[in-house]
Design a protein around this motif. Structure first.
Motif, PDB file in Angstrom:
ATOM      1  N   GLN A   1       0.853  -1.186   0.000  1.00 50.92           N
ATOM      2  CA  GLN A   1       0.000   0.000   0.000  1.00 50.92           C
ATOM      3  C   GLN A   1       0.893   1.242   0.000  1.00 50.92           C
ATOM      4  OE1 GLN A   1      -3.465   0.063   0.013  1.00 50.92           O
ATOM      5  NE2 GLN A   1      -3.263  -2.130  -0.362  1.00 50.92           N
ATOM      6  N   LEU A   2       0.368   2.338  -0.505  1.00 50.65           N
ATOM      7  CA  LEU A   2       1.124   3.589  -0.530  1.00 50.65           C
ATOM      8  C   LEU A   2       1.568   3.980   0.880  1.00 50.65           C
ATOM      9  CD1 LEU A   2       2.248   6.060  -1.964  1.00 50.65           C
ATOM     10  CD2 LEU A   2      -0.025   7.101  -1.771  1.00 50.65           C
ATOM     11  N   GLU A   3       0.687   3.795   1.846  1.00 49.51           N
ATOM     12  CA  GLU A   3       1.022   4.137   3.235  1.00 49.51           C
ATOM     13  C   GLU A   3       2.209   3.321   3.730  1.00 49.51           C
ATOM     14  OE1 GLU A   3      -2.018   3.280   2.175  1.00 49.51           O
ATOM     15  OE2 GLU A   3      -3.261   5.050   2.537  1.00 49.51           O
ATOM     16  N   ASP A   4       2.267   2.034   3.347  1.00 48.08           N
ATOM     17  CA  ASP A   4       3.382   1.183   3.747  1.00 48.08           C
ATOM     18  C   ASP A   4       4.678   1.621   3.076  1.00 48.08           C
ATOM     19  OD1 ASP A   4       1.926  -0.470   5.487  1.00 48.08           O
ATOM     20  OD2 ASP A   4       1.260  -1.733   3.821  1.00 48.08           O
ATOM     21  N   LEU A   5       4.600   2.012   1.817  1.00 51.64           N
ATOM     22  CA  LEU A   5       5.790   2.495   1.123  1.00 51.64           C
ATOM     23  C   LEU A   5       6.310   3.793   1.729  1.00 51.64           C
ATOM     24  CD1 LEU A   5       4.815   1.735  -2.562  1.00 51.64           C
ATOM     25  CD2 LEU A   5       6.677   0.686  -1.271  1.00 51.64           C
ATOM     26  N   LEU A   6       5.393   4.681   2.095  1.00 54.15           N
ATOM     27  CA  LEU A   6       5.805   5.934   2.738  1.00 54.15           C
ATOM     28  C   LEU A   6       6.448   5.665   4.095  1.00 54.15           C
ATOM     29  CD1 LEU A   6       2.734   8.132   1.818  1.00 54.15           C
ATOM     30  CD2 LEU A   6       5.086   8.467   1.023  1.00 54.15           C
ATOM     31  N   TYR A   7       5.859   4.767   4.855  1.00 59.03           N
ATOM     32  CA  TYR A   7       6.389   4.373   6.161  1.00 59.03           C
ATOM     33  C   TYR A   7       7.766   3.743   6.001  1.00 59.03           C
ATOM     34  CZ  TYR A   7       6.127   2.062  10.813  1.00 59.03           C
ATOM     35  OH  TYR A   7       6.342   1.618  12.099  1.00 59.03           O
ATOM     36  N   TYR A   8       7.901   2.837   5.037  1.00 64.55           N
ATOM     37  CA  TYR A   8       9.160   2.150   4.766  1.00 64.55           C
ATOM     38  C   TYR A   8      10.250   3.170   4.439  1.00 64.55           C
ATOM     39  CZ  TYR A   8      11.370  -2.334   3.524  1.00 64.55           C
ATOM     40  OH  TYR A   8      12.135  -3.469   3.496  1.00 64.55           O
ATOM     41  N   SER A   9       9.951   4.082   3.522  1.00 65.02           N
ATOM     42  CA  SER A   9      10.961   5.063   3.122  1.00 65.02           C
ATOM     43  C   SER A   9      11.326   5.996   4.267  1.00 65.02           C
ATOM     44  CB  SER A   9      10.506   5.843   1.887  1.00 65.02           C
ATOM     45  OG  SER A   9       9.305   6.521   2.117  1.00 65.02           O
ATOM     46  N   LYS A  10      10.344   6.387   5.067  1.00 62.46           N
ATOM     47  CA  LYS A  10      10.620   7.274   6.199  1.00 62.46           C
ATOM     48  C   LYS A  10      11.520   6.585   7.227  1.00 62.46           C
ATOM     49  CE  LYS A  10       8.399  10.487   9.316  1.00 62.46           C
ATOM     50  NZ  LYS A  10       7.150  11.123   9.697  1.00 62.46           N
ATOM     51  N   ILE A  11      11.204   5.321   7.537  1.00 57.79           N
ATOM     52  CA  ILE A  11      12.038   4.568   8.482  1.00 57.79           C
ATOM     53  C   ILE A  11      13.465   4.470   7.974  1.00 57.79           C
ATOM     54  CG2 ILE A  11      12.455   2.288   9.480  1.00 57.79           C
ATOM     55  CD1 ILE A  11       9.404   1.851   9.459  1.00 57.79           C
ATOM     56  N   CYS A  12      13.617   4.243   6.673  1.00 59.77           N
ATOM     57  CA  CYS A  12      14.947   4.072   6.083  1.00 59.77           C
ATOM     58  C   CYS A  12      15.699   5.390   5.916  1.00 59.77           C
ATOM     59  CB  CYS A  12      14.835   3.378   4.727  1.00 59.77           C
ATOM     60  SG  CYS A  12      14.315   1.659   4.855  1.00 59.77           S
ATOM     61  N   GLY A  13      15.019   6.500   6.150  1.00 60.77           N
ATOM     62  CA  GLY A  13      15.660   7.802   5.983  1.00 60.77           C
ATOM     63  C   GLY A  13      15.801   8.202   4.526  1.00 60.77           C
ATOM     64  N   LEU A  14      14.866   7.747   3.703  1.00 62.07           N
ATOM     65  CA  LEU A  14      14.922   8.004   2.270  1.00 62.07           C
ATOM     66  C   LEU A  14      13.652   8.689   1.794  1.00 62.07           C
ATOM     67  CD1 LEU A  14      16.203   4.466   1.239  1.00 62.07           C
ATOM     68  CD2 LEU A  14      17.579   6.549   1.405  1.00 62.07           C
ATOM     69  N   GLU A  15      13.707   9.218   0.587  1.00 63.11           N
ATOM     70  CA  GLU A  15      12.520   9.740  -0.075  1.00 63.11           C
ATOM     71  C   GLU A  15      11.805   8.579  -0.756  1.00 63.11           C
ATOM     72  OE1 GLU A  15      11.430  12.924  -0.013  1.00 63.11           O
ATOM     73  OE2 GLU A  15      13.092  13.374   1.340  1.00 63.11           O
ATOM     74  N   LEU A  16      10.524   8.721  -0.972  1.00 62.48           N
ATOM     75  CA  LEU A  16       9.759   7.676  -1.648  1.00 62.48           C
ATOM     76  C   LEU A  16      10.371   7.341  -3.006  1.00 62.48           C
ATOM     77  CD1 LEU A  16       7.261   5.827  -1.602  1.00 62.48           C
ATOM     78  CD2 LEU A  16       5.992   7.697  -2.661  1.00 62.48           C
ATOM     79  N   SER A  17      10.847   8.352  -3.700  1.00 61.92           N
ATOM     80  CA  SER A  17      11.440   8.134  -5.025  1.00 61.92           C
ATOM     81  C   SER A  17      12.762   7.366  -4.957  1.00 61.92           C
ATOM     82  CB  SER A  17      11.643   9.467  -5.742  1.00 61.92           C
ATOM     83  OG  SER A  17      12.481  10.311  -4.984  1.00 61.92           O
TER      84      SER A  17
END
Length: 108
Positions: free
Chosen positions: A85-101
């Motif tokens: 889900q988009l929410e999971d991808l946003l969460y994943y990227s935030k945890i990793c310290g990265l941008e969604l892109s």
């Protein structure tokens, strides 16, 4: 008015990124460890000196607990069999310290 091209997600390459991040992202490791183990273990705040021998890789089961999904869901994300889900991808990227892109691979 200029024509705008539609952008698509390359889910196969995005799946590879998710697998690589789980195996080699220190921010993700720290977050998962803090959510699952901090307080239960006699942790040190400095992960580089972790006395529990954690390497940079976390398991699919550990990641699933943090995301509140099944382990098979994480396996499917990483194999490109299902799309997070988009929410999971946003969460994943935030945890990793990265941008969604940095996590999702876009193609024209």
């Amino acid at each position: 008015m200029a024509k705008i091209k539609k952008v698509y997600v390359d889910w196969t390459k995005t799946a590879v990124n998710l697998k690589l991040l789980r195996r080699d992202n220190l921010n993700l490791r720290r977050y998962v460890c803090s959510q699952l183990y901090y307080g239960e273990r006699d942790c040190v705040p400095d992960c580089e000196n972790c006395k529990f021998g954690m390497d940079y890789s976390i398991s699919q089961a550990e990641l699933a607990k943090v995301f509140n999904v099944t382990e098979s869901m994480v396996v499917n994300w990483e194999n490109g069999k299902s799309r997070p889900q988009l929410e999971d991808l946003l969460y994943y990227s935030k945890i990793c310290g990265l941008e969604l892109s940095d996590v999702v691979v876009f193609v024209d």
